[in-house]
Design a protein around this motif. Structure first.
Motif, short mmCIF file in Angstrom:
data_model
loop_
_atom_site.label_atom_id
_atom_site.label_comp_id
_atom_site.label_asym_id
_atom_site.label_seq_id
_atom_site.Cartn_x
_atom_site.Cartn_y
_atom_site.Cartn_z
N GLU A 151 0.83 -1.21 0.00
CA GLU A 151 0.00 0.00 0.00
C GLU A 151 0.87 1.27 0.00
O GLU A 151 1.77 1.40 0.83
N ASP A 189 -3.75 2.46 -3.43
CA ASP A 189 -4.54 1.71 -2.43
C ASP A 189 -4.59 0.23 -2.84
O ASP A 189 -5.65 -0.31 -3.17
N ASP A 218 -4.29 -2.78 -1.42
CA ASP A 218 -5.07 -3.84 -0.77
C ASP A 218 -6.53 -3.77 -1.19
O ASP A 218 -7.15 -4.78 -1.53
N THR A 219 -7.06 -2.56 -1.22
CA THR A 219 -8.49 -2.43 -1.53
C THR A 219 -8.76 -2.66 -3.02
O THR A 219 -9.74 -3.33 -3.38
N ASP A 223 -8.67 -3.85 7.27
CA ASP A 223 -10.06 -3.41 7.50
C ASP A 223 -11.01 -3.89 6.40
O ASP A 223 -12.20 -4.11 6.65
N ASP A 224 -10.50 -4.06 5.18
CA ASP A 224 -11.36 -4.51 4.08
C ASP A 224 -12.06 -5.82 4.46
O ASP A 224 -13.28 -5.96 4.32
MG MG Z 1 -7.44 -0.42 2.01
#
Ligand code: MG
Ligand code: AR6
Length: 345
Positions: A29, A300, A302-303, A62-63
């Motif tokens: 990230e 971003d 990971d998302t 958090d995702d």
């Molecule tokens: Mg994220």
């Protein structure tokens, strides 16, 4: 026709894709993705797909924490409600706050807790001086909703996503991003990966739905009208070769940041770019290619990887995903269980 066996695999593929993209993308990230970092990424993924080695496994962020909350809320014996979703988010956050949550969304959790959930939508509405958040936090957790509504009418999915988004994200761009992601997953769930994929048809279906959502009374008074439609047009241009899909062009046109508008369409593009149209050209590694490509765009990671791989997993099902890769991700067994429970609903 998608039979029950394929559908089970697709349910698992959707949630596992979401988990794997999150776990594998998180370490990258915000990194500058030069050729050296891309090589590290490739080696990293090769290792994870290689022979199983014990922990340390890849932790989710958090995702996935929020995706699990959405799934558990849908599975609750009392049924989905915004208040229950808010409660589950708050419980999860205070149990395990260090999961890389968005900078502002944590204020929503604090206010929800302070007010004992008396107004489950108030704190989200008050974000950013009353405009609400346009982050990708509602889109990144939406996969279980698409599974839940696989046999429902499209507008039921849209309504449910609007309701679930509004607990944290009330800005129209935050909500419509979540709807776009949910519609892309739903479409993939209904497609048979043993048939050719018509990307033009896939995109025009998304465009038609988004156009309806973005219809406003007076376009002159609304800066955001057509925002997602424009992004879908850009995807089309990058796919059909009218514009060179270099990283630079992709990032300039689609983006890679925490805003839903500049990350959800990017995820849709990652899936379409890495998936062949005809069975002849279909690569066994399309899922892995989607994962690697989404992370290689940086930002971003990971998302965007989580959303792109949820779409790819919904299309191909879990059978194309490396079992070692799955086992290397935190709580993959719990995620599979949630997918199976949602299928039984
Ligand atoms: Mg994220
Ligand atoms: N005005 C200005 N900035 C905004 C606005 C707005 N209306 N809305 C969002 N931002 P947030 P998320 C900016 O906190 O969407 C994590 O890594 C602002 O800088 O609601 O749940 C997740 O994994 C704000 O802090 O969080 C996601 O990848 C930021 O967008 C990502 O963060 C994120 O909005 C987003 O999570």
């Amino acid at each position: 026709m998608v039979d029950k066996v394929l559908l089970r695999s697709k349910f698992r593929g959707t949630l596992l894709g979401s988990l794997i993209g999150d776990c594998c993308g998180a370490p990258f990230e915000g990194q500058l993705m030069d050729s050296g970092s891309k090589l590290v990424l490739k080696k990293n993924l090769d290792t994870l797909e290689g022979p199983f080695f014990k922990a340390p496994y890849k932790k989710f962020t958090d995702d996935t924490a929020m995706t699990r909350c959405v799934a558990n809320t849908l599975l609750d014996p009392n049924g989905f409600s915004q208040k229950l979703l808010a409660k589950n988010f708050v419980k999860e956050y205070y149990k395990d706050p260090k999961r890389g949550y968005g900078a502002a969304v944590v204020d929503v959790f604090a206010k929800l807790r302070m007010s004992k959930l008396s107004d489950p939508l108030g704190p989200a509405q008050a974000q950013f001086g009353g405009t609400g958040s346009y982050g990708n936090g509602a889109a990144m957790r939406v996969a279980p909703m698409a599974l839940f509504c696989v046999k429902h009418e499209k507008n039921q999915l849209v309504e449910l996503v609007q309701q679930s988004s509004s607990v944290t994200h009330t800005h129209i761009l935050g909500i419509n991003g979540a709807i776009l992601q949910a519609l892309a997953i739903k479409q993939c769930l209904l497609l048979d990966p043993r048939e050719n994929l018509n990307k033009k048809v896939f995109l025009s279906s998304l465009k038609k739905d988004i156009k309806e959502l973005e219809q406003v009374n007076d376009p002159d008074l609304d800066d955001n009208c057509n925002a997602y439609e424009k992004q879908l047009n850009a995807i089309e241009q990058l796919l059909d070769g009218k514009i060179d899909p270099s990283d630079e062009n992709v990032l300039n046109m689609l983006g890679h940041n925490v805003q839903a508008l500049y990350s959800v369409p990017t995820a849709v593009f990652c899936f379409l770019k890495c998936t062949a149209e005809t069975l002849e050209d279909t690569d066994q590694n399309s899922f892995r290619n989607t994962l690697e490509y989404a992370i290689s765009l940086g930002g971003d990671t990971d998302t965007i990887a989580s959303m792109a791989c949820a779409i790819s997993g919904a299309y191909f099902g879990s059978t194309v995903i490396s079992e070692n890769l799955i086992r290397h991700c935190e709580d993959s067994e719990g995620i599979i269980k949630l997918a199976d429970q949602l299928l039984e609903l």
